[in-house]
Design a protein around this motif. Structure first.
Motif: not given
Length: 253
Positions: A63-71, A73-82, A9-18
């Protein structure tokens, strides 16, 4: 839980936050986190203060924008600006430490405003949905009350009902009992226990270790900016592998 051949349902890949503090100081709080959450998961995240648990949770609905990586949710990368992140947030209920109820609205107003404005349902349908959820959290008699007329435990149960009013696919809980007096903790945990029994997908940041052991199907230990260990509750508490986790449990239990 058997996750073989199951899509996360949620897939987190190489997530980083600075976090950037001032002009030059940068503080890394999350580093290369990789984890999946599945439908029906009741996943608890525990660890020492400052481990990045709440930041990680807030990254899951941006609510916090990850610095690196991908998240995903239900197949969509929510870090994509689109991506329409507001649309995705409607499917991710969030319960905070400090309730975040609208003080100028009644309990009924707090519960119905989201479904009416964001989902476009009628007032009648929104009120029916709200009444059913107030009954579920045992606060049906407080529909016309305002937040300042409620105890802390009542406010948090209303906050849970408000999130459920959006009929989310997953509920995120950020230390939901940390701001409560001890005698009010149990009433909130009871609502969460019932949600878990009803197979609601939940990701919970908490210090309530006994509750995590009782309710979770997975427990993740965060420290040093990463997820250092993950296991089912029995093995997590009785057979920890990571030395950092062993030390943490000795202090907490």
């Amino acid at each position: 839980m058997n996750t073989e051949n199951k899509r996360p349902l949620i897939e987190v890949k190489h997530l980083g936050k600075v976090f950037t503090r001032g002009k030059y100081v940068k503080e890394e709080v999350l580093s290369d986190i990789n984890v999946n959450f599945y439908e029906g998961d009741v996943a608890f995240i525990v660890g020492p203060s400052g481990a990045g648990k709440s930041t990680f949770l807030r990254c899951l609905n941006r609510l916090e924008r990850a610095t690196t990586g991908e998240i995903y949710f239900e197949g969509d990368n929510i870090l994509d600006d689109k991506i329409d992140i507001d649309k995705h947030r409607q499917k991710m209920g969030m319960v905070f430490q400090q309730f975040n109820l609208f003080p100028h609205l009644s309990v009924m107003g707090n519960l119905t405003i989201g479904p009416m404005k964001l989902q476009g349902i009628s007032e009648e349908e929104a009120r029916e949905r709200a009444i059913n959820l107030l009954r579920r959290v045992k606060l049906e008699d407080r529909a016309d009350s305002y937040p300042n007329q409620l105890s802390g435990g009542q406010k948090q149960r209303i906050a849970i009902a408000r999130s459920l009013c959006m009929e989310p696919d997953v509920m995120l809980f950020d230390e939901p009992t940390s701001a409560l007096d001890p005698e009010m903790v149990g009433e909130v945990l009871e609502v969460m226990r019932e949600l878990a029994e009803d197979k609601m997908t939940m990701i919970v940041v908490t210090h309530e270790m006994a509750f995590a052991r009782e309710v979770a199907n997975r427990i993740l230990f965060m420290a040093d900016k990463q997820i250092l260990e993950e296991n089912d509750p029995v093995n997590f508490f009785e057979n920890p592998q990571n030395e950092r986790l062993k030390a943490f449990l000795e202090k907490m239990i």
